[in-house]
Design an enzyme around this catalytic site. Structure first.
Site, PDB file in Angstrom:
ATOM      1  N   LYS A 208       0.851  -1.648   0.134  1.00  0.00           N
ATOM      2  CA  LYS A 208      -0.092   0.265   0.240  1.00  0.00           C
ATOM      3  C   LYS A 208       0.611   1.321  -0.052  1.00  0.00           C
ATOM      4  O   LYS A 208       1.646   1.873   0.752  1.00  0.00           O
ATOM      5  CB  LYS A 208      -0.892  -0.037   0.861  1.00  0.00           C
ATOM      6  CG  LYS A 208      -1.576   1.376   1.432  1.00  0.00           C
ATOM      7  CD  LYS A 208      -3.036   1.166   2.440  1.00  0.00           C
ATOM      8  CE  LYS A 208      -3.963   2.414   2.558  1.00  0.00           C
ATOM      9  NZ  LYS A 208      -3.947   2.391   4.082  1.00  0.00           N
ATOM     10  N   LYS A 261      -2.137  -1.542  -3.844  1.00  0.00           N
ATOM     11  CA  LYS A 261      -3.349  -0.988  -3.718  1.00  0.00           C
ATOM     12  C   LYS A 261      -2.412   1.106  -4.241  1.00  0.00           C
ATOM     13  O   LYS A 261      -1.179   1.179  -3.054  1.00  0.00           O
ATOM     14  CB  LYS A 261      -3.987  -0.506  -2.249  1.00  0.00           C
ATOM     15  CG  LYS A 261      -4.479   0.833  -1.872  1.00  0.00           C
ATOM     16  CD  LYS A 261      -5.277   0.878  -0.651  1.00  0.00           C
ATOM     17  CE  LYS A 261      -6.071   1.699  -0.770  1.00  0.00           C
ATOM     18  NZ  LYS A 261      -6.214   2.476   1.244  1.00  0.00           N
TER      19      LYS A 261
HETATM   20  C1  PBG Z   1      -7.470   2.956   5.892  1.00  0.00           C
HETATM   21  C2  PBG Z   1      -7.761   2.615   4.486  1.00  0.00           C
HETATM   22  C3  PBG Z   1      -7.962   4.004   3.228  1.00  0.00           C
HETATM   23  C4  PBG Z   1      -8.541   3.188   1.849  1.00  0.00           C
HETATM   24  C5  PBG Z   1      -8.112   2.054   2.581  1.00  0.00           C
HETATM   25  N1  PBG Z   1      -8.114   1.751   3.531  1.00  0.00           N
HETATM   26  C6  PBG Z   1      -7.192   5.412   3.682  1.00  0.00           C
HETATM   27  C7  PBG Z   1      -6.004   5.711   3.631  1.00  0.00           C
HETATM   28  O1  PBG Z   1      -4.839   5.119   3.775  1.00  0.00           O
HETATM   29  O2  PBG Z   1      -5.510   7.152   3.753  1.00  0.00           O
HETATM   30  C8  PBG Z   1      -8.320   4.280   0.903  1.00  0.00           C
HETATM   31  C9  PBG Z   1      -9.474   3.886   0.223  1.00  0.00           C
HETATM   32  C10 PBG Z   1      -9.422   4.867  -1.076  1.00  0.00           C
HETATM   33  O3  PBG Z   1      -9.202   6.211  -1.642  1.00  0.00           O
HETATM   34  O4  PBG Z   1     -10.767   4.355  -1.951  1.00  0.00           O
HETATM   35  N2  PBG Z   1      -6.293   3.606   6.312  1.00  0.00           N
END
Ligand code: PBG
Length: 340
Positions: A208, A261
């Site tokens: 991520k 992601k």
């Molecule tokens: C929680 C999380 C996030 C997203 C998914 N789980 C936000 C982040 O990491 O700031 C983002 C998903 C999206 O942008 O559609 N940590």
């Protein structure tokens, strides 16, 4: 139908030129040799759940997406099932927030209620995936607990495990840790196993990246950090080899599926992950990817349907068998029309 004219210089001399166009001449031929097909069953629909009664609140940064109160989830879940969607990913906007994010593991927490309601409405027809993170529940908006202004990895782990347990108790089939704390998959796996949830699966947000493309989500989930950013725990978007190390670590810790992601911005990592493991590979087409297509389509600069389906196809072609996308319900409808 158009007739393809053969160039005599190529065909007439008997030389064998590559004629890729032969199999592109008609919709039937193109369908016959298509390498990648999307199926609604591979799409996961993210849902934002909020307190209240009868509330369906449009998310400004994500046109077409809504925050729903728990009582509206049953009919929404039924609509997803009739469209062929088989899975949802739950996010919650709690009534209140605190420094530790205790709403994440409250027995009557917002996502816990949502999971029970969806199960009541559609039984096993939907696989319920619950995001496990603290950012929606902490007053400071970070994904873990603070030590000064730093995010403390090891004191966050038991809290994530507690949240995962509580979500499994509420009926989640899959828990999806997204906090990017080291060791979070192992901590959750052992807590689940110790407490009678050996059957609950883990979808690890393994690779991520810290991304500008999460912006619209943070409005949707009210989870923007109050200070600083997430770069001390989310990965540097420049790093592909490190992404593979993260994926391997999560598999070693017991992940059942691994996620990459954002999706379109990491097709190289999706492809490498597909080569590196036999586990299902998921990809998350995040809020900014969705919002960008929506915004351009609203201006008439992109065809919403064509751009959405092309982007989902690219993510699948790269190697993702599971795609989390805000287009899920709409795409399921488009795919059904296409197959008629
Ligand atoms: C929680 C999380 C996030 C997203 C998914 N789980 C936000 C982040 O990491 O700031 C983002 C998903 C999206 O942008 O559609 N940590």
């Amino acid at each position: 139908m158009t007739v393809v004219t053969h160039s005599t210089s190529a065909a007439g001399t008997g030389s064998r030129v590559h004629r890729g166009r032969r199999l592109r001449r008609s919709p039937a031929l193109r369908a016959l040799v298509r390498e990648t097909r999307l199926d609604p069953a591979m799409l996961v629909a993210p849902l934002f759940v909020r307190p209240g009664d009868g509330v369906r609140e449009e998310i400004g940064s994500m046109p077409g997406q809504h925050r729903l109160s728990v009582d509206l989830l049953g009919s929404h879940a039924e609509a997803l099932v009739s469209a062929g969607i088989r899975s949802v990913l739950l996010f919650g906007l709690p009534e209140g927030k605190d420094a530790d994010g205790s709403g994440a593991w409250a027995e009557d927490g917002i996502v816990q209620q949502a999971a029970r309601e969806i199960r009541r409405a559609v039984g096993d027809d939907l696989a319920i995936v619950a995001d496990v993170c603290l950012c929606e529940y902490t007053s400071h908006g970070h994904c873990g607990v603070l030590d000064g202004t730093a995010i403390d990895n090891d004191t966050t782990l038991p809290l994530l495990a507690r949240a995962a347990l509580s979500l499994a108790d509420a009926g989640a089939d899959v828990v999806a840790p997204s906090a990017m704390m080291d060791g979070q998959v192992a901590a959750i796996r052992s807590a689940l196993d110790d407490e009678g949830h050996a059957e609950t699966a883990i979808l690890a947000y393994a690779a991520k990246h810290a991304s500008a493309f999460y912006g619209p989500f943070r409005e949707a989930a009210d989870s923007a950090p109050a200070f600083g950013d997430r770069r001390a725990y989310q990965m540097d978007a420049a790093n592909g080899r490190e992404a593979m190390a993260e994926i391997r670590a999560d598999i070693d810790e017991g992940a059942d599926m691994v996620m990459v992601k954002p999706a379109l911005l990491a097709l190289d990592i999706i492809a490498a992950a597909r080569q590196a493991t036999e586990l299902p590979i998921a990809a998350y087409q995040v809020s900014g990817e969705y919002a960008a297509i929506c915004a351009a389509a609203e201006r008439g600069w992109l065809d919403r349907r064509a751009a959405a389906l092309e982007s989902l196809t690219a993510i699948a072609r790269a190697g993702a068998g599971v795609i989390v996308t805000y287009f899920a319900l709409e795409a399921a409808g488009w795919l059904r029309e296409q197959s008629r």
